[in-house]
Write an enzyme that holds these catalytic residues in place. Sequence first.
Site, PDB file in Angstrom:
ATOM      1  CG  ASP A   1      -3.339  32.273  -9.115  1.00 59.86           C
ATOM      2  OD1 ASP A   1      -2.213  31.857  -8.872  1.00 59.86           O
ATOM      3  OD2 ASP A   1      -3.552  33.303  -9.791  1.00 59.86           O
TER       4      ASP A   1
ATOM      5  NE  ARG B   1       2.740  29.430  -1.262  1.00 61.76           N
ATOM      6  CZ  ARG B   1       1.619  30.021  -1.673  1.00 61.76           C
ATOM      7  NH1 ARG B   1       1.092  29.704  -2.843  1.00 61.76           N
ATOM      8  NH2 ARG B   1       1.039  30.945  -0.938  1.00 61.76           N
TER       9      ARG B   1
ATOM     10  N   GLY C   1      -3.446  37.002  -4.623  1.00 60.68           N
ATOM     11  CA  GLY C   1      -2.189  36.677  -3.986  1.00 60.68           C
ATOM     12  C   GLY C   1      -1.143  36.233  -4.988  1.00 60.68           C
TER      13      GLY C   1
ATOM     14  CG  ASP D   1      -9.598  29.365  -4.818  1.00 57.42           C
ATOM     15  OD1 ASP D   1      -8.794  28.423  -4.732  1.00 57.42           O
ATOM     16  OD2 ASP D   1      -9.232  30.536  -4.977  1.00 57.42           O
TER      17      ASP D   1
ATOM     18  CG  ASN E   1      -5.813  33.927  -0.032  1.00 55.96           C
ATOM     19  OD1 ASN E   1      -6.487  32.979  -0.442  1.00 55.96           O
ATOM     20  ND2 ASN E   1      -5.025  34.626  -0.820  1.00 55.96           N
TER      21      ASN E   1
ATOM     22  CD  GLU F   1      -3.707  28.301  -6.996  1.00 54.19           C
ATOM     23  OE1 GLU F   1      -2.907  29.211  -6.680  1.00 54.19           O
ATOM     24  OE2 GLU F   1      -4.886  28.284  -6.636  1.00 54.19           O
TER      25      GLU F   1
ATOM     26  CG  ASP G   1      -8.396  34.193  -5.782  1.00 52.64           C
ATOM     27  OD1 ASP G   1      -7.384  34.887  -5.648  1.00 52.64           O
ATOM     28  OD2 ASP G   1      -8.371  32.953  -5.833  1.00 52.64           O
TER      29      ASP G   1
END
Length: 213
Positions: A15, A58, A102, A169, A172, A22, A13
């Site tokens: 972020d 968001r 993401g 983490d 997702n 993030e 992943d």
Amino acid sequence: MLPPAARFLVVLDADSTLIRNEVIELIAAEAGREAEVAAATEAAMRGEVDFATSLRSRVEALRGVPVASFARVRSRIEPTPGVTDLTAAVHARGGAVGVVSGGFHEILDHIAPGLGVDVWLANRLGVEDGRLSGVVDGDIVDAAAKAASLLAWADELGVPASRTIAIGDGANDLKMMAAAGLGLAFNAKPAVRAQADLVVGPVDLAQVIALLP
């Protein structure tokens, strides 16, 4: 770019895994909405809300942020300790490194090559007249897309799924971790730690080197 073949594949992943930030929160800070977006991100990472729905809301909060502010956002990115040690070790052992996020290509395209990443996939932000439009451009990279990317990259490299490692983490990341031969929870939320094959304690990606094939 992926090499023509590899002994194994490590997919991270972005972020809070590849990097400590993030990114959507850094962009939201440019609109004065960091706290609001951070709370929504936390809920999504804990698996309390649908990721795609949360991401759309968001991103809507980012409407009007100038694209020119991305340079300032990129300057605030902090690579996770040990990330270049890990990617160098993967390459030294004949492996490949992927990142599926993401987050956003607009940031990842600038930082991934310097961190030793071979291939990456992320969302894209819609832009109108030099400002963010508040929508995601194209299909959303969600949990299913993360798992599919890991398997597609492995197939392209000639690597069996059993020789893949997924590191994440948030909620997702769970499908990707389940699809991999080894799923590692890193800097992870409780639900992710509970379902991972192994939990990496220190926030130091060099700790993963000992687990490489």
